[in-house]
Design a protein around this motif. Structure first.
Motif, PDB file in Angstrom:
ATOM      1  N   MET A  93     -83.605 -55.872  92.251  1.00  0.00           N
ATOM      2  CA  MET A  93     -82.314 -56.557  92.182  1.00  0.00           C
ATOM      3  C   MET A  93     -81.186 -55.644  92.652  1.00  0.00           C
ATOM      4  SD  MET A  93     -82.760 -59.630  91.401  1.00  0.00           S
ATOM      5  CE  MET A  93     -81.025 -59.986  91.234  1.00  0.00           C
ATOM      6  N   THR A  94     -81.338 -54.343  92.464  1.00  0.00           N
ATOM      7  CA  THR A  94     -80.349 -53.406  93.007  1.00  0.00           C
ATOM      8  C   THR A  94     -80.332 -53.481  94.515  1.00  0.00           C
ATOM      9  OG1 THR A  94     -80.659 -51.914  91.120  1.00  0.00           O
ATOM     10  CG2 THR A  94     -79.659 -50.989  93.097  1.00  0.00           C
ATOM     11  N   ASP A  95     -81.533 -53.562  95.129  1.00  0.00           N
ATOM     12  CA  ASP A  95     -81.606 -53.737  96.578  1.00  0.00           C
ATOM     13  C   ASP A  95     -80.963 -55.049  97.010  1.00  0.00           C
ATOM     14  OD1 ASP A  95     -82.785 -51.375  97.183  1.00  0.00           O
ATOM     15  OD2 ASP A  95     -84.832 -52.133  97.206  1.00  0.00           O
ATOM     16  N   VAL A  96     -81.201 -56.094  96.236  1.00  0.00           N
ATOM     17  CA  VAL A  96     -80.635 -57.399  96.569  1.00  0.00           C
ATOM     18  C   VAL A  96     -79.112 -57.320  96.577  1.00  0.00           C
ATOM     19  CG1 VAL A  96     -80.349 -59.763  95.739  1.00  0.00           C
ATOM     20  CG2 VAL A  96     -82.622 -58.721  95.746  1.00  0.00           C
ATOM     21  N   ARG A  97     -78.527 -56.689  95.570  1.00  0.00           N
ATOM     22  CA  ARG A  97     -77.064 -56.581  95.510  1.00  0.00           C
ATOM     23  C   ARG A  97     -76.525 -55.762  96.669  1.00  0.00           C
ATOM     24  NH1 ARG A  97     -78.271 -56.254  89.903  1.00  0.00           N
ATOM     25  NH2 ARG A  97     -78.359 -53.978  90.008  1.00  0.00           N
ATOM     26  N   ARG A  98     -77.211 -54.667  97.015  1.00  0.00           N
ATOM     27  CA  ARG A  98     -76.737 -53.837  98.125  1.00  0.00           C
ATOM     28  C   ARG A  98     -76.804 -54.597  99.451  1.00  0.00           C
ATOM     29  NH1 ARG A  98     -79.850 -48.148  96.584  1.00  0.00           N
ATOM     30  NH2 ARG A  98     -78.526 -47.584  94.816  1.00  0.00           N
ATOM     31  N   ILE A  99     -77.890 -55.312  99.674  1.00  0.00           N
ATOM     32  CA  ILE A  99     -78.016 -56.076 100.911  1.00  0.00           C
ATOM     33  C   ILE A  99     -76.983 -57.189 100.938  1.00  0.00           C
ATOM     34  CG2 ILE A  99     -79.559 -57.553 102.258  1.00  0.00           C
ATOM     35  CD1 ILE A  99     -81.892 -55.916 101.084  1.00  0.00           C
ATOM     36  N   ALA A 100     -76.733 -57.829  99.783  1.00  0.00           N
ATOM     37  CA  ALA A 100     -75.718 -58.873  99.716  1.00  0.00           C
ATOM     38  C   ALA A 100     -74.342 -58.322 100.058  1.00  0.00           C
ATOM     39  CB  ALA A 100     -75.715 -59.514  98.331  1.00  0.00           C
ATOM     40  N   ASP A 101     -74.042 -57.111  99.606  1.00  0.00           N
ATOM     41  CA  ASP A 101     -72.769 -56.486  99.960  1.00  0.00           C
ATOM     42  C   ASP A 101     -72.690 -56.250 101.460  1.00  0.00           C
ATOM     43  OD1 ASP A 101     -72.021 -56.470  97.334  1.00  0.00           O
ATOM     44  OD2 ASP A 101     -72.687 -54.409  96.953  1.00  0.00           O
ATOM     45  N   GLY A 102     -73.812 -55.838 102.059  1.00  0.00           N
ATOM     46  CA  GLY A 102     -73.836 -55.655 103.511  1.00  0.00           C
ATOM     47  C   GLY A 102     -73.647 -56.950 104.260  1.00  0.00           C
ATOM     48  N   LEU A 103     -74.208 -58.036 103.724  1.00  0.00           N
ATOM     49  CA  LEU A 103     -74.002 -59.348 104.345  1.00  0.00           C
ATOM     50  C   LEU A 103     -72.552 -59.780 104.235  1.00  0.00           C
ATOM     51  CD1 LEU A 103     -77.191 -61.255 103.122  1.00  0.00           C
ATOM     52  CD2 LEU A 103     -76.800 -60.219 105.354  1.00  0.00           C
ATOM     53  N   ASP A 104     -71.913 -59.462 103.112  1.00  0.00           N
ATOM     54  CA  ASP A 104     -70.495 -59.789 102.961  1.00  0.00           C
ATOM     55  C   ASP A 104     -69.661 -59.096 104.023  1.00  0.00           C
ATOM     56  OD1 ASP A 104     -70.683 -61.540 100.862  1.00  0.00           O
ATOM     57  OD2 ASP A 104     -70.567 -59.977  99.331  1.00  0.00           O
ATOM     58  N   VAL A 105     -69.973 -57.805 104.270  1.00  0.00           N
ATOM     59  CA  VAL A 105     -69.232 -57.067 105.288  1.00  0.00           C
ATOM     60  C   VAL A 105     -69.437 -57.695 106.662  1.00  0.00           C
ATOM     61  CG1 VAL A 105     -69.045 -54.849 106.463  1.00  0.00           C
ATOM     62  CG2 VAL A 105     -69.310 -54.917 103.989  1.00  0.00           C
ATOM     63  N   ALA A 106     -70.674 -58.111 106.934  1.00  0.00           N
ATOM     64  CA  ALA A 106     -70.961 -58.724 108.225  1.00  0.00           C
ATOM     65  C   ALA A 106     -70.229 -60.052 108.381  1.00  0.00           C
ATOM     66  CB  ALA A 106     -72.471 -58.927 108.384  1.00  0.00           C
ATOM     67  N   VAL A 107     -70.162 -60.829 107.288  1.00  0.00           N
ATOM     68  CA  VAL A 107     -69.443 -62.104 107.332  1.00  0.00           C
ATOM     69  C   VAL A 107     -67.963 -61.863 107.575  1.00  0.00           C
ATOM     70  CG1 VAL A 107     -68.733 -64.080 105.961  1.00  0.00           C
ATOM     71  CG2 VAL A 107     -71.118 -63.370 105.954  1.00  0.00           C
ATOM     72  N   ASP A 108     -67.383 -60.876 106.899  1.00  0.00           N
ATOM     73  CA  ASP A 108     -65.968 -60.576 107.090  1.00  0.00           C
ATOM     74  C   ASP A 108     -65.681 -60.181 108.532  1.00  0.00           C
ATOM     75  OD1 ASP A 108     -65.535 -61.127 104.469  1.00  0.00           O
ATOM     76  OD2 ASP A 108     -65.674 -59.034 103.806  1.00  0.00           O
ATOM     77  N   ALA A 109     -66.645 -59.502 109.144  1.00  0.00           N
ATOM     78  CA  ALA A 109     -66.460 -59.084 110.538  1.00  0.00           C
ATOM     79  C   ALA A 109     -66.772 -60.204 111.526  1.00  0.00           C
ATOM     80  CB  ALA A 109     -67.352 -57.879 110.840  1.00  0.00           C
ATOM     81  N   GLY A 110     -67.316 -61.320 111.028  1.00  0.00           N
ATOM     82  CA  GLY A 110     -67.619 -62.444 111.887  1.00  0.00           C
ATOM     83  C   GLY A 110     -68.832 -62.218 112.764  1.00  0.00           C
ATOM     84  N   THR A 111     -69.775 -61.384 112.356  1.00  0.00           N
ATOM     85  CA  THR A 111     -70.927 -61.045 113.197  1.00  0.00           C
ATOM     86  C   THR A 111     -72.246 -61.421 112.565  1.00  0.00           C
ATOM     87  OG1 THR A 111     -71.023 -58.826 112.241  1.00  0.00           O
ATOM     88  CG2 THR A 111     -69.662 -59.120 114.218  1.00  0.00           C
ATOM     89  N   LEU A 112     -72.253 -62.181 111.457  1.00  0.00           N
ATOM     90  CA  LEU A 112     -73.506 -62.491 110.774  1.00  0.00           C
ATOM     91  C   LEU A 112     -74.230 -63.641 111.476  1.00  0.00           C
ATOM     92  CD1 LEU A 112     -75.368 -61.957 108.426  1.00  0.00           C
ATOM     93  CD2 LEU A 112     -74.104 -63.646 107.104  1.00  0.00           C
ATOM     94  N   THR A 113     -75.416 -63.360 111.979  1.00  0.00           N
ATOM     95  CA  THR A 113     -76.307 -64.364 112.561  1.00  0.00           C
ATOM     96  C   THR A 113     -77.699 -64.111 112.040  1.00  0.00           C
ATOM     97  OG1 THR A 113     -76.804 -62.997 114.487  1.00  0.00           O
ATOM     98  CG2 THR A 113     -74.895 -64.469 114.669  1.00  0.00           C
ATOM     99  N   GLU A 114     -78.612 -65.056 112.325  1.00  0.00           N
ATOM    100  CA  GLU A 114     -79.990 -64.860 111.888  1.00  0.00           C
ATOM    101  C   GLU A 114     -80.600 -63.647 112.566  1.00  0.00           C
ATOM    102  OE1 GLU A 114     -81.554 -66.358 109.547  1.00  0.00           O
ATOM    103  OE2 GLU A 114     -79.866 -67.676 109.097  1.00  0.00           O
ATOM    104  N   ASP A 115     -80.274 -63.443 113.842  1.00  0.00           N
ATOM    105  CA  ASP A 115     -80.804 -62.263 114.535  1.00  0.00           C
ATOM    106  C   ASP A 115     -80.259 -60.988 113.912  1.00  0.00           C
ATOM    107  OD1 ASP A 115     -82.202 -63.883 116.238  1.00  0.00           O
ATOM    108  OD2 ASP A 115     -80.652 -63.859 117.821  1.00  0.00           O
TER     109      ASP A 115
END
Length: 486
Positions: A93-115
C-alpha cells in the motif's frame, strides 16, 4: 480543491456571515439597537459560529476517515500474489500511495496517458531490479494490479475531495442561512454565543487529554505488534543491542535505558545546583540592575538551537575532557562520552531550572520573610529554613521539567555521546540513549512491519513510562511538602 482551500472558503463565509448577521439584527430592530435582546455583534457572532463550527467539524472528520475508507477499498484490489515473500500488505500500500502521487503529478502536467503509465511501470521495475542487484532491499516487484490500485486510489481520492468541498461548503452556507433566519429582536444571541464559546473552551481544554490518549494508543498498538514478532522478555531483559535488518537481531533495551538515565543524571548534577543557586541569588541578593541583565542573559541559553550545543560538544567540550581528564587518567581516548553530552546538556538545562525556580521563590509571601527576620534569623537562615522549603514544590517541578527535557534530547547526545549501546560506569566512554535509537531505527528505506523498525515504538512507549514515573514521584514529593504550608 485542497483541504486548506476548503477551510479558507469556510472562514471567509463565516467572516461575511458576521457582518451580514450584524446588519440584519440592526435592520430587524428598525435601526434602534435598544430594541435588541443582545448587542449587534452577538448576532453576527452567532451567524459566524453556525457557519464555521459544523462545517469545520465535518471537514476534520472527513480528513480522518477518508484515508481509512480509500485504503479499505483499494486494498481489496491487491491479490495475495502481489505481496512479495517476506513482505506485507502495508508495504504494498505504501507503493500504491507513492505511485498514486506520481500519477497526480503527471495529471497536473497534462501528460498522463496509458502509454505513460506503462512507461512509468517499466521504469520502476527496472529501478527495483538494479537496486536488488546491488543488495538494496525493495518492497515488491511491480505488478499490474499495483498500478491499477494506484490509479483507483487517485481517482477515488479526487472524487472524495470534490465531495468534501461540496458538503463542507454546503454545510457552511446552510448554517449561515439557518442562523440568519432566526435573527429577530427577541433572539437571545448573547446566550447562544456564550454557550458556543464555552463549548469551544471545553474542547480546547480537552485537546491535551485527547492528544495524550492518542499518543498512548498509537504507541501501544505498534508495540503490541512488535511483541508479536519479538519476545518481550528479550526486549526488557537483554543487555545486547545489535539490530540486523537481515534478521537475527538482538534488541535489548537495557543498554539504551542505562545510557538515557546516565546522561540525564550527569546533566541534572551539573544543571540543578547551578540553576538553583542562580535563582536564589537573582531573587534574594541581586540588585534590580543586575537582575534585569542577568536573568535575560541566562534565559538566552534556552533559545540556542540544540544543533549548536551539539557542535559545541563535538568541537570544544569533548576534546577538552579527553585531553585534560580522560587520557591522563587512563579512562578513555574518545571525545564522545557520557560526560561530554551530560555537561553540554546541563548547560542547556540551566535556564529551565533557574527561571522557574526564580519565579517560584519570588512567589513566596513576603510575610514569611518578615516573620523570619522578626524572630532574629539572618538572610541566609531565612533562605534555608523558610524560603526554600516553602518553594520546594515549585523547585521540584522545575527539576522535573529539566529531567524530562534531558531524557528527550537527541541531537546533543548524537554529537556528544556517540551511538554505542553499552553498559558501563565509565563516564568517559561513548554511549547512546533511547531517543537516538528511535530516530536511527525509523530512518532509511526499511520495511515498516519488521521488528527492527517496530522496536522504535516499543522504545517510545518505554520512554513514556519512565517519564510518567518521574511525574508520579514528583507529585508525591510536592504533596508531601505542600501540606506543611497549607
Amino acid at each position: 480543491m485542497s483541504a486548506g482551500l476548503i477551510i479558507l472558503v469556510v472562514l471567509l463565509i463565516a467572516c461575511a456571515g458576521f457582518f451580514v448577521g450584524r446588519s440584519r439584527a440592526i435592520a430587524t430592530a428598525g435601526g434602534d439597537i435598544r430594541n435588541l435582546h443582545s448587542r449587534p455583534n452577538y448576532y453576527g457572532l452567532t451567524v459566524a459560529l453556525f457557519s464555521a463550527a459544523p462545517a469545520l467539524m465535518i471537514a476534520v472528520l472527513w480528513l480522518l476517515l477518508q484515508p481509512l475508507y480509500i485504503e479499505g477499498q483499494v486494498s481489496e484490489m491487491i491479490a495475495p500474489a502481489d505481496i512479495p515473500e517476506g513482505g506485507s500488505l502495508s508495504l504494498v500500500m505504501t507503493d500504491v500511495r507513492r505511485i498514486a502521487d506520481g500519477l497526480d503529478v503527471a495529471v497536473d502536467a497534462g501528460t498522463l496517458t496509458e502509454d505513460r503509465i506503462e512507461d512509468m511501470r517499466a521504469d520502476l521495475s527496472d529501478l527495483r531490479t538494479r537496486l536488488g542487484e546491488v543488495g538494496i532491499a525493495v518492497a515488491s516487484e511491480v505488478r499490474q494490479n499495483v498500478f491499477m490500485a494506484a490509479k483507483t486510489y487517485r481517482e477515488l481520492a479526487a472524487k472524495l475531495r470534490l465531495a468534501m468541498a461540496v458538503i463542507v461548503i454546503g454545510a457552511s452556507l446552510a448554517g449561515a442561512a439557518f442562523s440568519l433566519l432566526r435573527i429577530n429582536p427577541d433572539y437571545r444571541a448573547r446566550n447562544v454565543s456564550e454557550h458556543a464559546i464555552k463549548a469551544l473552551l471545553i474542547l480546547s481544554s480537552s485537546v491535551a487529554i485527547l492528544t495524550t490518549v492518542g499518543i498512548i494508543f498509537s504507541l501501544l498498538f505498534e508495540t503490541l505488534h512488535f511483541f508479536r514478532l519479538y519476545p518481550a522478555k528479550d526486549f526488557f531483559f537483554s543487555s545486547i543491542w545489535n539490530p540486523q535488518f537481515q534478521g537475527g537481531s538482538d534488541l535489548g533495551i537495557l543498554p539504551l535505558l542505562w545510557g538515557t538515565l546516565y546522561v540525564s543524571f550527569v546533566a541534572l548534577i551539573f544543571a540543578v545546583p547551578i540553576g538553583l543557586l542562580a535563582a536564589v541569588y537573582l531573587s534574594e541578593y541581586a540588585s534590580k540592575h543586575v537582575r534585569s541583565f542577568a536573568k535575560p542573559a541566562i534565559e538566552i541559553l534556552a533559545g540556542i538551537p540544540t544543533i549548536v550545543y551539539g557542535l559545541f560538544a563535538l568541537i570544544t567540550v569533548g576534546p577538552l575532557l579527553r585531553d585534560y581528564f580522560a587520557e591522563p587518567l587512563g579512562l578513555g581516548n574518545s571525545s564522545s562520552s557520557v560526560l561530554t553530552a551530560g555537561v553540554v546538556l546541563g548547560i542547556m538545562l540551566i535556564p529551565f531550572v533557574s527561571s522557574l525556580s526564580d519565579d517560584v521563590i519570588n512567589a513566596v509571601p513576603q510575610a514569611m520573610r518578615d516573620g523570619s527576620y522578626g524572630l532574629g534569623a539572618t538572610k541566609s537562615e531565612t533562605i534555608k529554613q523558610v524560603i526554600l522549603p516553602a518553594a520546594l514544590p515549585g523547585i521540584v517541578g522545575a527539576v522535573l521539567l529539566a529531567a524530562s527535557r534531558a531524557i528527550g534530547e537527541t541531537m546533543i547526545v548524537v554529537m556528544g555521546a556517540g551511538a554505542a549501546a553499552k553498559l558501563s560506569l565509565n563516564p568517559f566512554e561513548a554511549m547512546t540513549t533511547i531517543t537516538v535509537k528511535i530516530v536511527s531505527q525509523l530512518t532509511g528505506d526499511t520495511e515498516f512491519a519488521s521488528p527492527e523498525t517496530l522496536v522504535a515504538f516499543a522504545l517510545g512507549l518505554s520512554l513514556f513510562v519512565v517519564t510518567l514515573g518521574l511525574n508520579v514521584l514528583a507529585l508525591y514529593i510536592v504533596r508531601k511538602y505542600r501540606e506543611q504550608y497549607e
